[in-house]
Motif scaffolding. Structure first.
Motif, PDB file in Angstrom:
ATOM      1  N   LEU A 888     -17.315  21.695 -47.880  1.00 16.52           N
ATOM      2  CA  LEU A 888     -17.814  20.677 -48.793  1.00 16.52           C
ATOM      3  C   LEU A 888     -19.248  20.303 -48.438  1.00 16.52           C
ATOM      4  CD1 LEU A 888     -14.755  18.267 -49.176  1.00 16.52           C
ATOM      5  CD2 LEU A 888     -15.315  20.337 -50.469  1.00 16.52           C
ATOM      6  N   CYS A 890     -22.977  18.494 -50.497  1.00 18.51           N
ATOM      7  CA  CYS A 890     -23.332  17.708 -51.682  1.00 18.51           C
ATOM      8  C   CYS A 890     -24.759  18.038 -52.122  1.00 18.51           C
ATOM      9  CB  CYS A 890     -23.168  16.220 -51.424  1.00 18.51           C
ATOM     10  SG  CYS A 890     -24.229  15.525 -50.163  1.00 18.51           S
ATOM     11  N   LEU A 978     -20.562  19.300 -54.265  1.00 19.50           N
ATOM     12  CA  LEU A 978     -20.168  18.040 -54.873  1.00 19.50           C
ATOM     13  C   LEU A 978     -21.408  17.239 -55.248  1.00 19.50           C
ATOM     14  CD1 LEU A 978     -17.472  16.992 -52.226  1.00 19.50           C
ATOM     15  CD2 LEU A 978     -17.101  18.333 -54.303  1.00 19.50           C
ATOM     16  N   THR A 979     -21.233  16.347 -56.189  1.00 22.05           N
ATOM     17  CA  THR A 979     -22.281  15.388 -56.514  1.00 22.05           C
ATOM     18  C   THR A 979     -21.718  13.980 -56.365  1.00 22.05           C
ATOM     19  OG1 THR A 979     -21.708  15.493 -58.863  1.00 22.05           O
ATOM     20  CG2 THR A 979     -23.486  16.934 -58.091  1.00 22.05           C
ATOM     21  N   ASP A 981     -20.583  10.375 -57.071  1.00 18.08           N
ATOM     22  CA  ASP A 981     -20.175   9.591 -58.225  1.00 18.08           C
ATOM     23  C   ASP A 981     -20.935   8.268 -58.226  1.00 18.08           C
ATOM     24  OD1 ASP A 981     -18.343  11.538 -58.973  1.00 18.08           O
ATOM     25  OD2 ASP A 981     -16.773  10.687 -57.694  1.00 18.08           O
ATOM     26  N   SER A 993     -17.560   8.208 -53.366  1.00 19.98           N
ATOM     27  CA  SER A 993     -16.844   9.466 -53.591  1.00 19.98           C
ATOM     28  C   SER A 993     -17.798  10.521 -54.147  1.00 19.98           C
ATOM     29  CB  SER A 993     -15.671   9.259 -54.551  1.00 19.98           C
ATOM     30  OG  SER A 993     -16.124   8.812 -55.808  1.00 19.98           O
ATOM     31  N   TYR A 994     -17.432  11.769 -53.923  1.00 18.23           N
ATOM     32  CA  TYR A 994     -18.213  12.922 -54.361  1.00 18.23           C
ATOM     33  C   TYR A 994     -17.253  13.859 -55.085  1.00 18.23           C
ATOM     34  CZ  TYR A 994     -21.646  11.020 -51.174  1.00 18.23           C
ATOM     35  OH  TYR A 994     -22.532  10.180 -50.561  1.00 18.23           O
ATOM     36  N   SER A 995     -17.729  14.443 -56.179  1.00 15.59           N
ATOM     37  CA  SER A 995     -16.783  15.192 -57.001  1.00 15.59           C
ATOM     38  C   SER A 995     -17.400  16.454 -57.577  1.00 15.59           C
ATOM     39  CB  SER A 995     -16.247  14.311 -58.132  1.00 15.59           C
ATOM     40  OG  SER A 995     -17.299  13.946 -59.009  1.00 15.59           O
ATOM     41  N   ALA A 996     -16.522  17.318 -58.078  1.00 17.69           N
ATOM     42  CA  ALA A 996     -16.911  18.539 -58.782  1.00 17.69           C
ATOM     43  C   ALA A 996     -15.781  18.920 -59.715  1.00 17.69           C
ATOM     44  CB  ALA A 996     -17.202  19.669 -57.795  1.00 17.69           C
ATOM     45  N   ASN A1002     -10.391  18.353 -61.514  1.00 14.27           N
ATOM     46  CA  ASN A1002     -11.383  17.436 -60.960  1.00 14.27           C
ATOM     47  C   ASN A1002     -11.095  17.290 -59.471  1.00 14.27           C
ATOM     48  OD1 ASN A1002     -12.700  16.818 -63.392  1.00 14.27           O
ATOM     49  ND2 ASN A1002     -11.171  15.271 -63.905  1.00 14.27           N
ATOM     50  N   VAL A1004     -12.182  15.493 -55.955  1.00 14.81           N
ATOM     51  CA  VAL A1004     -12.904  14.304 -55.468  1.00 14.81           C
ATOM     52  C   VAL A1004     -12.706  14.202 -53.958  1.00 14.81           C
ATOM     53  CG1 VAL A1004     -13.177  11.813 -55.674  1.00 14.81           C
ATOM     54  CG2 VAL A1004     -12.476  13.156 -57.675  1.00 14.81           C
ATOM     55  N   TYR A1005     -13.795  13.845 -53.263  1.00 11.37           N
ATOM     56  CA  TYR A1005     -13.700  13.651 -51.812  1.00 11.37           C
ATOM     57  C   TYR A1005     -14.408  12.363 -51.422  1.00 11.37           C
ATOM     58  CZ  TYR A1005     -13.329  14.592 -46.850  1.00 11.37           C
ATOM     59  OH  TYR A1005     -12.990  14.503 -45.522  1.00 11.37           O
TER      60      TYR A1005
END
Length: 1021
Positions: A888, A890, A978-979, A981, A993-996, A1002, A1004-1005
């Protein structure tokens, strides 16, 4: 003839033709080579050093058993088979092989100029040189020395398997009967046959085997276990002798210039000096041996444990620790020991103490400690290292070499530091004129041997801490499995948490035990408790390998019948020659009355329960059966109690965060965190999954647990009141001084019995969950019971695994549903056992009965089994679905970063550091990126979706990882970008949180919750 190449070995009994056969080349312009006879000499003499300087006494004895216990003869056999392993290179098909790709150039001209004919060969792939060598040795032993087939094929099988892939009868038969194959081998060409026989005789002379000894050996077939061990030694010696570095076993010029300095390969003296110098440079550490104090020290258990484990003043070993030491020291022929004792009774220390004594008594050169998970293995590594520091060692030996083996071992900082410091020390050694290069080291320490590094060689280290997969792979039909079997044969093997394996894994465990029995390896197995049938199956498997006979059971106490054994706890089951004995151990003074109470499953009810329990503070553990349930409950807890008082831990955190979570738990809830020193929190809620039930030495005041099979439920409650907190637990909040476990996971109570919460009965069999409820008497909503620990641990577990006993406990209204679920469970377990056979190693006792050799050792039914990778091998010994691991990172604008809280200050990597994509990241940064790895959940990786998932992952990161392929930490790895949120500037890093989006998912991390995924087709997940 072209002048100058080594046409004849002066002073040796080899013809010009025998000296002209090449064994190694530079694979370039053909200016450097190594005649085959030199590699044969190097290998045989390396084998002698392996036997004398590295192989433990116990392993030597197994091979010597096949030659009436004569170790000197066994050594000669090993040297001979190692020396002739490349005999198949003395064939037209090999000599005509291209030495480099593309232009077809070969070195066959040397053999041709010596009078050896090379026919026109268009296919150089068959036969392989191991196959050709096996045929030639088999034919030589049968025709020259009149050996019977079952004896000669045992030797031939070793030669044919030296590349790690066992020879097949089909390949041997093809060499015997196919005219094309025989022509490629030179089987009917007198000149080639003379060279082949000459080289065999040359190696036999080095090994010290004359015609009389050949005749005697022909009446002593090699056992299957000896064939495996010798094959592993052949592989090991071949790898060492094939290292052509200048200070090891260098190539020499084909056309040496006049007066050039080069290795002397034309005289026996020169070859001996070459082998001695090369061996010294390998720095292979000797097998561990005690200084002679072990058995003397063990006579005083108090002093023994105090010295090995640095017990605080006034502390004494517990009864199970005392008894295991005495049994290991006094049992006439110690073999297998199974320790069943409650959690927190010091089974690990008991096992290490037993391993030291058993190692001394049986001549083993080290210890293997195997655990169920990477997390428990990492935690154990430090404990084993501390034990090694106190372990006595033979005078003059100054180091104990260790290896950590699991998929992420290189991320363990303690292990990495040992590798780094070991390399620094090795580079500073002044080799001098003799010895083994270690003489100047005076302080004993734990090191990693430079040669014993890597996924295949690392397990050969004297002391191995590993996930259980590494042991189970010793029963896996996979290339080079013989090395793994040698690694285990050299050690005492400790298997922790042996109750934690399903029917599939138990098939591999039983087969490993059978082979370990054949190798006479002492084994120590640890469990909170085992059902009688499973315990007996482990004992039977070991005894079948050891003696090939059924067990005879004897009780240490004449009044102990089988029924008493079922009630005994703690219990030590052990074998002495062909007899199985049971020792009823006095329990320690530690007692806990544990109350189980059923509670409603919904999150709001659990919050209300925790509200009541924690009004005066306290530390609560909540164990959930799935990650999704744990995340949902932790979310509610953070809202109700505040995020600072909640810790969530599960397997879907990146490695860095997972290790930080576990370290934080040990620091806050371990035995050294007390109310008095202020390190134990006033209030804390830990929500986790099964990671909380294994090998974490943490202590809760109260527990809430999802329903689980009874043995796992008992394992979980081992974390409740694990340590004494003041007199009468007075340091705990008043309402938590009585140990209680609240059980949830029942969604509804119907007329047919319990209906379990969503996905709980997908993790565990419904029948096993009903067994747990029934054996505890929790058969209606709101009921409770009290279990008296430790005695009720054994009663509940052994009852739950006895179908006849359960018949009387299952409520009548449950019977129809229970019977249906029990049939499903039986079918699943039967299916698991059947599927395990696909890659399962042959049974040693079956091979013994057929007097089988390594021919068709794998007996493959699956085409790609020879090429199983280690990762695939790990999956093959576990009945798990394949999942995808991603790193992961970002994106911020056009720049790729670590996640903001990820860094490594000790090595100059800032938190959230940028990661170059136009160049290769430096090593410390690359390692930190690799520590940001996590596996995607199984629901994303279903068989019909996994290829599309991999394609999508590759496409979204292909521009980023292109330059990362030059880094050993990152090569071949997938990154998930990830980008961030939306979040306010004031938001804590843990809450961001960071998601893709990947296909329909979806992802999310966050630092607080770890990885969560939701299908865009199902927003309710």
């Amino acid at each position: 003839m072209r002048e100058g190449h080594h046409s004849r070995a002066a002073g040796m009994r080899l013809s010009q033709a025998a000296c002209s056969v090449w064994g190694k080349t530079d694979r370039g312009d053909g200016e450097e080579w190594l005649p085959l006879y030199v590699h044969m000499s190097d290998s045989a003499r390396v084998a002698a050093h392996i036997w004398d300087d590295w192989l433990p006494e116990g392993t030597r004895e197994i091979i010597a058993c096949d030659v009436e216990g004569h170790e000197d003869v066994a050594k000669k056999v090993v040297m001979f088979l190692v020396g002739v392993h490349d005999l198949g290179k003395a064939t037209p098909v090999f000599q005509d092989k291209p030495i480099r790709y593309g232009d077809g150039a070969s070195m066959s001209w040397i053999a041709q100029e010596a009078g050896l004919a090379i026919p026109v060969i268009t296919d150089h792939a068959t036969p392989t040189h191991p196959e050709a060598g096996a045929f030639l040795l088999d034919r030589y032993l049968a025709t020259r020395h009149h050996w019977k087939a079952r004896v000669s094929e045992g030797y031939a099988g070793v030669v044919g398997s030296h590349h790690g892939k066992p020879l097949t009868h089909h390949a041997l038969q093809d060499a015997r009967c196919s005219g094309i194959t025989r022509r490629r081998i030179g089987a009917d060409d007198a000149a080639w046959s003379d060279v082949q026989h000459e080289l065999i005789a040359y190696v036999a002379d080095i090994a010290g085997i004359d015609d009389a000894l050949f005749a005697w050996l022909g009446r002593h077939p090699l056992s299957a276990q000896s064939q495996v061990l010798i094959t592993a030694i052949v592989i090991m010696a071949d790898w060492i002798a094939s290292n052509s570095d200048d200070d090891l076993f260098p190539l020499v010029p084909v056309l040496p210039s006049e007066g050039s300095a080069q290795t002397d390969i034309t005289t026996e003296g020169g070859l001996i000096r070459r082998a001695e110098r090369g061996w010294r440079q390998v720095h292979l550490p000797s097998a561990w041996t005690s200084d002679g104090s072990t058995l003397r020290d063990a006579a005083d258990a108090n002093a023994f444990y105090a010295a090995r484990f640095r017990l605080p003043e006034g502390a004494h070993p517990r009864p199970v620790q005392r008894d295991i030491v005495r049994l290991c020291a006094e049992t006439k022929d110690p073999c297998l020991f199974i320790i069943e004792a409650p959690m927190g009774e010091g089974k690990t220390e008991a096992a290490l103490a037993a391993a030291e004594i058993l190692g001394v008594r049986t001549g083993r050169g080290g210890v293997c400690v195997a655990l169920p998970t990477m997390a428990t293995t990492d935690a154990m590594f430090g404990r084993v290292r501390a034990w090694l520091d106190a372990l006595p060692q033979e005078r003059g030996e100054t180091e104990k070499n260790i290896w950590l083996s699991h998929g992420k071992a290189q991320l363990n900082d303690e292990f990495s530091d040992i590798i780094r410091t070991s390399s620094m020390r090795l580079s500073s050694i002044d080799d001098g004129d003799g010895g083994n290069g270690f003489e100047e080291r005076v302080a004993a320490e734990t090191v990693v041997s430079e040669w014993l590094q890597g996924r295949k060689k690392g397990v050969l280290a004297n002391f191995l801490v590993c996930t259980v997969d590494q042991v189970l792979m010793g029963a896996l039909r996979v290339k080079h499995v013989m090395l793994r079997q040698l690694a285990l044969a050299n050690k005492v093997v400790v298997i922790d948490e042996c109750h934690a394996y399903d029917s599939y894994m138990r098939e591999y465990l039983k087969r490993v035990l059978e082979w370990l029995g054949g190798f006479h390896v002492p084994v120590v197995m640890l469990s909170a408790t085992l059902p009688r049938a499973i315990r007996d199956s482990f004992v039977d498997a070991y005894m079948q390998g050891r003696d090939g006979a059924a067990r005879t059971t004897v009780m240490d106490d004449d009044n102990m019948g089988e029924s008493v054994v079922d009630e005994s706890y703690p219990l030590i089951t052990y074998t002495d020659s062909g007899t199985v004995r049971h020792k009823d151990v006095h329990p320690s003074a530690r007692r806990v009355d544990m109350e189980f109470r059923l509670v409603d499953d919904d999150d709001e009810s659990i919050m209300a329960l925790l509200d009541r329990l924690l009004v005066d503070g306290g530390c609560a553990g909540v164990v959930c059966d799935t990650v999704d349930r744990a995340q949902a409950l932790a979310r509610c807890a953070c809202t109700r109690f505040g995020a600072d008082d909640v810790i969530l831990t599960h397997s879907r955190f990146v490695d860095e965060d997972r290790m930080d979570n576990e370290e934080r738990l040990r620091r806050l809830l371990g035995p050294r965190a007390t109310k008095a020193n202020g390190k134990r929190p006033k209030r804390l809620i830990v929500v986790g999954t099964q990671v909380l039930e294994q090998s974490l030495d943490i202590d809760f005041d109260v527990m809430v647990s999802d329903i689980a099979p009874i043995d796992l439920l008992m394992q979980r409650i081992g974390r409740v009141h694990r340590h004494m907190r003041g007199d009468g637990q007075c340091d705990r909040p008043e309402r938590m001084r009585q140990a209680v476990c609240y059980v949830r996971g029942i969604e509804e109570w119907t007329s047919d019995g319990p209906s379990f919460a969503r996905n709980v009965d997908r993790v565990y069999e419904g029948a096993s969950l009903m067994d747990a409820l029934a054996v505890l008497g929790l058969t209606r909503a709101g009921t409770s019971c009290v279990a008296h620990l430790p005695e009720d641990i054994v009663r509940t577990v052994r009852t739950a695994y006895d179908s006849d006993s359960m018949r009387g406990l299952i409520p009548e209204r449950w019977v129809d549903t229970y019977d249906e679920l029990a049939v499903e469970r039986d079918h699943k377990e039967s299916d698991q056992r059947e599927r395990a056979q696909a890659y399962l190693m042959k049974s040693l006792s079956a091979m013994r009965g057929r007097r089988a050799s390594l021919l068709d050792f794998f007996d493959m039914k699956i085409d790609d089994a020879h090429s199983l990778s280690d990762d695939a091998g790990n999956r093959a010994v576990r009945d798990t679905q394949e999942t995808i691991e991603v790193m992961l990172v970002c994106r911020q604008g056009d720049v790729i970063h670590l996640l903001p809280w990820i860094g490594d200050a000790a090595h100059g990597v800032d938190q959230g550091a940028s990661i170059p994509i136009q160049s290769t990241p430096r090593a410390a940064l690359a390692k930190t990126v690799s520590r940001s790895s996590v596996r995607l959940p199984a629901k994303m990786c279903r068989q019909w979706d996994i290829d599309a998932l991999i394609d999508a992952l590759e496409k979204q990161c292909e521009d980023i990882v292109a330059q990362w392929q030059e880094s050993p930490w990152l090569a071949g790895r997938l990154a998930l970008v990830l980008t961030q949120d939306g979040a306010s500037d004031e938001a804590l890093a843990e809450d961001v949180s960071y998601s893709a989006c990947i296909n329909q998912w979806n992802v999310v991390y966050s630092r607080r919750e770890g990885l969560s995924v939701i299908s865009r087709d199902d927003k309710s997940q």
